[in-house]
Design a protein around this motif. Structure first.
Motif, PDB file in Angstrom:
ATOM      1  N   VAL A 108       0.861  -1.152  -0.138  1.00 20.39           N
ATOM      2  CA  VAL A 108       0.067   0.163   0.001  1.00 20.39           C
ATOM      3  C   VAL A 108       0.791   1.131  -0.102  1.00 20.39           C
ATOM      4  O   VAL A 108       0.692   2.230  -0.819  1.00 20.39           O
ATOM      5  N   ALA A 109       2.011   1.289   0.999  1.00 17.41           N
ATOM      6  CA  ALA A 109       2.760   2.495   0.958  1.00 17.41           C
ATOM      7  C   ALA A 109       3.425   2.653  -0.315  1.00 17.41           C
ATOM      8  O   ALA A 109       3.732   3.815  -0.994  1.00 17.41           O
ATOM      9  N   HIS A 161       4.568   6.332  -4.730  1.00 20.52           N
ATOM     10  CA  HIS A 161       4.767   6.328  -6.334  1.00 20.52           C
ATOM     11  C   HIS A 161       3.868   7.220  -6.778  1.00 20.52           C
ATOM     12  O   HIS A 161       4.066   7.947  -7.647  1.00 20.52           O
ATOM     13  N   LEU A 162       2.584   7.255  -6.555  1.00 22.65           N
ATOM     14  CA  LEU A 162       1.632   8.214  -7.078  1.00 22.65           C
ATOM     15  C   LEU A 162       2.110   9.607  -6.569  1.00 22.65           C
ATOM     16  O   LEU A 162       1.764  10.810  -7.238  1.00 22.65           O
ATOM     17  N   THR A 192       5.139   1.572   7.790  1.00 23.25           N
ATOM     18  CA  THR A 192       4.032   2.988   7.696  1.00 23.25           C
ATOM     19  C   THR A 192       2.911   2.225   8.493  1.00 23.25           C
ATOM     20  O   THR A 192       2.745   1.235   8.907  1.00 23.25           O
ATOM     21  N   PHE A 193       2.045   3.178   8.654  1.00 23.81           N
ATOM     22  CA  PHE A 193       0.647   2.879   9.102  1.00 23.81           C
ATOM     23  C   PHE A 193       0.831   2.534  10.644  1.00 23.81           C
ATOM     24  O   PHE A 193       1.587   3.087  11.219  1.00 23.81           O
ATOM     25  N   VAL A 196      -6.062   1.824  -3.558  1.00 31.89           N
ATOM     26  CA  VAL A 196      -4.833   1.537  -3.237  1.00 31.89           C
ATOM     27  C   VAL A 196      -4.549   0.683  -1.995  1.00 31.89           C
ATOM     28  O   VAL A 196      -3.916  -0.195  -1.881  1.00 31.89           O
ATOM     29  N   VAL A 197      -5.560   0.864  -0.913  1.00 30.38           N
ATOM     30  CA  VAL A 197      -5.539  -0.128   0.247  1.00 30.38           C
ATOM     31  C   VAL A 197      -5.856  -1.575  -0.178  1.00 30.38           C
ATOM     32  O   VAL A 197      -5.260  -2.352   0.225  1.00 30.38           O
TER      33      VAL A 197
END
Length: 362
Positions: free
Chosen positions: A82-83, A88-89, A226-227, A323-324
């Motif tokens: 996900v990260a 990237h986006l 992350t998260f 994305v998730v």
């Protein structure tokens, strides 16, 4: 004017143009992932604490593969995917990540496969080493392992980059890194995703050929911490709220025998094994902190934060949920919760940073 150009550091994607669902799901991937068939282990994983190793697939492509920690299936691999898609986006160079299933019988050990002992000695990798590594990983009910496969980054590796100064061996690197907007902006992007592990060891520079000349390309090599989860377990309670060491807070806890309290000590987390400790109700992007002070973040100005916040706000609810979903979490409630928290944190970033400069922008 006041924007960051496309370069070997950054590529304008979200906000600069419309991003398709397919692009969001694919991320930086340019291939379908590891080829089907047997894999040859060539060495132990060179860095990081999650279980894994380096392999060549049946097509001869090199991949670094890593697995979820035994007690937290889906956590580390899901967060990394996900990260990877989010950053990237946002515009950064990242390695190509894929999720795949590994059957242990598919593995063979190459004749020159090596591992490094705790004392620094290099020796041949054997079957016992492989079984020990897999013994730390989460095994699925059917006996397979869910693995994160990272394709080797193109070019000749020349080491990571720092968040300050310049590379003395790169004549194109003339702007001190602490003054690069794309690096200052990571303060906001890191707060959104709780990427607390910002360090040179998680970056990588490679020398590539582009347009007939040699160019150093700068990668965020690892954005997986992350998260609400780390490589082996959920985040510590204070991560994102305090640096690893804050003398003032330590002293106050000492003299009050622990009665001195900080806000993070009363945050009500809803914990899922595959998400960990991640929330959006108490989150304040303006006070968020990585594990250690980072030079580029300390130099970030209000206009840098504004620039970054606009890109975070460009992620629609649908795009975030898409994305998730790329993380392929087995628990639908955990997937929904992670997306909900990212949406809440996105909105708090907008309220915290956009109005500080100009709330009316095109």
């Amino acid at each position: 004017i006041d924007e960051v150009p496309d370069s070997s550091w950054f590529t304008n994607r979200i906000l600069a143009r419309e991003v398709s669902i397919q692009e969001a799901t694919r991320g930086p991937a340019t291939s379908p992932g590891p080829a089907a068939g047997p894999m040859t282990v060539t060495r132990a994983k060179p860095a990081g604490i999650s279980p894994g190793f380096v392999v060549q697939d049946s097509a001869g492509v090199t991949w670094v593969v890593q697995f979820d920690a035994g007690r937290y299936p889906g956590a580390g691999t899901g967060a990394a995917i996900v990260a990877n898609r989010i950053f990237h986006l946002l515009g950064y160079w990242l390695p190509e990540y894929h999720l795949a299933e590994l059957q242990p019988e598919m593995l063979t050990i190459g004749p020159n496969a090596t591992t490094e002992t705790p004392s620094g000695k290099i020796r041949r990798l054997d079957r016992a080493d492989l079984e020990k590594l897999l013994g730390r990983a989460a095994r699925q009910p059917d006996g397979t392992y869910r693995m994160l496969a990272s394709r080797a980054i193109p070019g000749r590796v020349i080491g990571g980059f720092r968040y300050y100064g310049t590379r003395p061996d790169d004549p194109n690197d003339v702007v001190p890194h602490e003054h690069r907007r794309e690096l200052r902006a990571l303060k906001v992007f890191g707060a959104w995703t709780n990427l607390v592990d910002m360090k040179a060891g998680n970056t990588l520079d490679t020398l590539i050929q582009e347009g007939g000349r040699s160019v150093v390309r700068h990668y965020l090599q690892d954005v997986g911490s992350t998260f609400g989860t780390g490589a082996l377990a959920p985040r510590e309670w204070d991560e994102g709220y305090e640096y690893l060491y804050e003398g003032d807070a330590v002293w106050k806890r000492l003299v009050t025998l622990g009665f001195y309290r900080r806000p993070w000590q009363s945050v009500p987390y809803t914990e899922y094994r595959s998400v960990g400790r991640f929330e959006g109700d108490e989150f304040d992007p303006t006070t968020w902190k990585p594990r250690v002070p980072t030079a580029a973040f300390l130099h970030a100005r209000l206009d840098d934060n504004f620039w970054a916040a606009r890109r975070v706000m460009a992620f629609s609810d649908e795009l975030i949920r898409t994305v998730v979903a790329a993380g392929r979490f087995s628990d639908a409630a955990a997937e929904r919760y992670l997306a909900d928290v990212l949406i809440k944190r996105r909105d708090r970033i907008g309220r915290g940073y956009l109005a500080a400069i100009n709330p009316l922008v095109l």
